[in-house]
Structures are given as structure tokens and as C-alpha cells.
Design a protein around this motif. Structure first.
Motif, PDB file in Angstrom:
ATOM      1  N   UNK A   1       0.821  -1.190   0.000  1.00 24.81           N
ATOM      2  CA  UNK A   1       0.000   0.000   0.000  1.00 24.81           C
ATOM      3  C   UNK A   1       0.866   1.255   0.000  1.00 24.81           C
ATOM      4  N   UNK A   2       1.995   1.187   0.708  1.00 22.56           N
ATOM      5  CA  UNK A   2       2.902   2.328   0.772  1.00 22.56           C
ATOM      6  C   UNK A   2       3.508   2.611  -0.600  1.00 22.56           C
ATOM      7  N   UNK A   3       3.797   1.526  -1.352  1.00 19.05           N
ATOM      8  CA  UNK A   3       4.373   1.688  -2.688  1.00 19.05           C
ATOM      9  C   UNK A   3       3.372   2.405  -3.613  1.00 19.05           C
ATOM     10  N   UNK A   4       2.098   2.054  -3.477  1.00 20.36           N
ATOM     11  CA  UNK A   4       1.049   2.693  -4.285  1.00 20.36           C
ATOM     12  C   UNK A   4       0.946   4.180  -3.953  1.00 20.36           C
ATOM     13  N   UNK A   5       1.044   4.538  -2.689  1.00 22.78           N
ATOM     14  CA  UNK A   5       0.948   5.934  -2.269  1.00 22.78           C
ATOM     15  C   UNK A   5       2.121   6.746  -2.800  1.00 22.78           C
ATOM     16  N   UNK A   6       3.302   6.172  -2.777  1.00 23.87           N
ATOM     17  CA  UNK A   6       4.487   6.878  -3.283  1.00 23.87           C
ATOM     18  C   UNK A   6       4.384   7.061  -4.792  1.00 23.87           C
ATOM     19  N   UNK A   7       3.956   6.001  -5.494  1.00 29.97           N
ATOM     20  CA  UNK A   7       3.794   6.085  -6.948  1.00 29.97           C
ATOM     21  C   UNK A   7       2.748   7.129  -7.316  1.00 29.97           C
ATOM     22  N   UNK A   8       1.662   7.178  -6.591  1.00 31.47           N
ATOM     23  CA  UNK A   8       0.617   8.158  -6.843  1.00 31.47           C
ATOM     24  C   UNK A   8       1.118   9.579  -6.594  1.00 31.47           C
ATOM     25  N   UNK A   9       1.897   9.760  -5.546  1.00 33.54           N
ATOM     26  CA  UNK A   9       2.432  11.081  -5.237  1.00 33.54           C
ATOM     27  C   UNK A   9       3.400  11.536  -6.320  1.00 33.54           C
ATOM     28  N   UNK A  10       4.238  10.640  -6.802  1.00 37.66           N
ATOM     29  CA  UNK A  10       5.194  10.986  -7.861  1.00 37.66           C
ATOM     30  C   UNK A  10       4.446  11.316  -9.151  1.00 37.66           C
ATOM     31  N   UNK A  11       3.435  10.506  -9.498  1.00 38.30           N
ATOM     32  CA  UNK A  11       2.665  10.760 -10.715  1.00 38.30           C
ATOM     33  C   UNK A  11       1.929  12.091 -10.621  1.00 38.30           C
ATOM     34  N   UNK A  12       1.388  12.410  -9.470  1.00 34.79           N
ATOM     35  CA  UNK A  12       0.695  13.689  -9.288  1.00 34.79           C
ATOM     36  C   UNK A  12       1.650  14.861  -9.398  1.00 34.79           C
ATOM     37  N   UNK A  13       2.841  14.721  -8.848  1.00 38.96           N
ATOM     38  CA  UNK A  13       3.831  15.793  -8.929  1.00 38.96           C
ATOM     39  C   UNK A  13       4.296  16.001 -10.360  1.00 38.96           C
ATOM     40  N   UNK A  14       4.479  14.918 -11.088  1.00 38.69           N
ATOM     41  CA  UNK A  14       4.908  15.045 -12.492  1.00 38.69           C
ATOM     42  C   UNK A  14       3.805  15.671 -13.349  1.00 38.69           C
ATOM     43  N   UNK A  15       2.572  15.305 -13.095  1.00 37.99           N
ATOM     44  CA  UNK A  15       1.456  15.906 -13.834  1.00 37.99           C
ATOM     45  C   UNK A  15       1.354  17.395 -13.539  1.00 37.99           C
ATOM     46  N   UNK A  16       1.500  17.779 -12.305  1.00 34.43           N
ATOM     47  CA  UNK A  16       1.456  19.197 -11.942  1.00 34.43           C
ATOM     48  C   UNK A  16       2.600  19.963 -12.582  1.00 34.43           C
ATOM     49  N   UNK A  17       3.766  19.354 -12.663  1.00 37.51           N
ATOM     50  CA  UNK A  17       4.912  20.018 -13.290  1.00 37.51           C
ATOM     51  C   UNK A  17       4.673  20.226 -14.778  1.00 37.51           C
ATOM     52  N   UNK A  18       4.128  19.213 -15.447  1.00 36.68           N
ATOM     53  CA  UNK A  18       3.880  19.334 -16.888  1.00 36.68           C
ATOM     54  C   UNK A  18       2.826  20.407 -17.154  1.00 36.68           C
ATOM     55  N   UNK A  19       1.757  20.407 -16.395  1.00 39.77           N
ATOM     56  CA  UNK A  19       0.707  21.408 -16.601  1.00 39.77           C
ATOM     57  C   UNK A  19       1.169  22.800 -16.195  1.00 39.77           C
TER      58      UNK A  19
END
Length: 53
Positions: free
Chosen positions: A1-19
Motif C-alpha cells: 500500500x505504501x508503494x502505491x501511495x508513493x507512486x501516486x504522489x510521484x505521478x501527481x507531482x509530475x502531472x502538476x509540473x507538466x501542466x
């Protein structure tokens, strides 16, 4: 579950950076001239009102 949370946080940060780095849309000067030169113009056909017959 912790791995999923970290992956989600990284994906959200990358999406925010691109936008956040996306360039704003700009219209060219030709479009600006077209918008500023548009105005109301009316053409009315000539009607023959003379009496026939």
C-alpha cells in the motif's frame, strides 16, 4: 500500500509540473486585426414599391 501511495504522489507531482510549465495560448496578430475590425454591417435589398397593373 505504501508503494502505491508513493507512486501516486510521484505521478501527481509530475502531472502538476507538466501542466504548470505549459505555455499559455496566444493569438497571432492577424486574428487580433480581424477581431478589432469586425463591426455591424447591414445590407438591405431595394424593394420596388411602384404600382403594377
Amino acid at each position: 500500500m505504501m508503494k502505491y501511495a508513493i507512486t501516486t504522489a510521484i505521478a501527481g507531482a509530475m502531472t502538476a509540473a507538466v501542466l504548470g510549465l505549459a505555455a499559455p495560448a496566444q493569438a497571432d496578430l492577424g486574428h487580433n486585426d480581424w477581431v478589432n475590425n469586425m463591426g455591424p454591417s447591414v445590407t438591405v435589398p431595394h424593394v420596388d414599391t411602384s404600382v403594377h397593373g
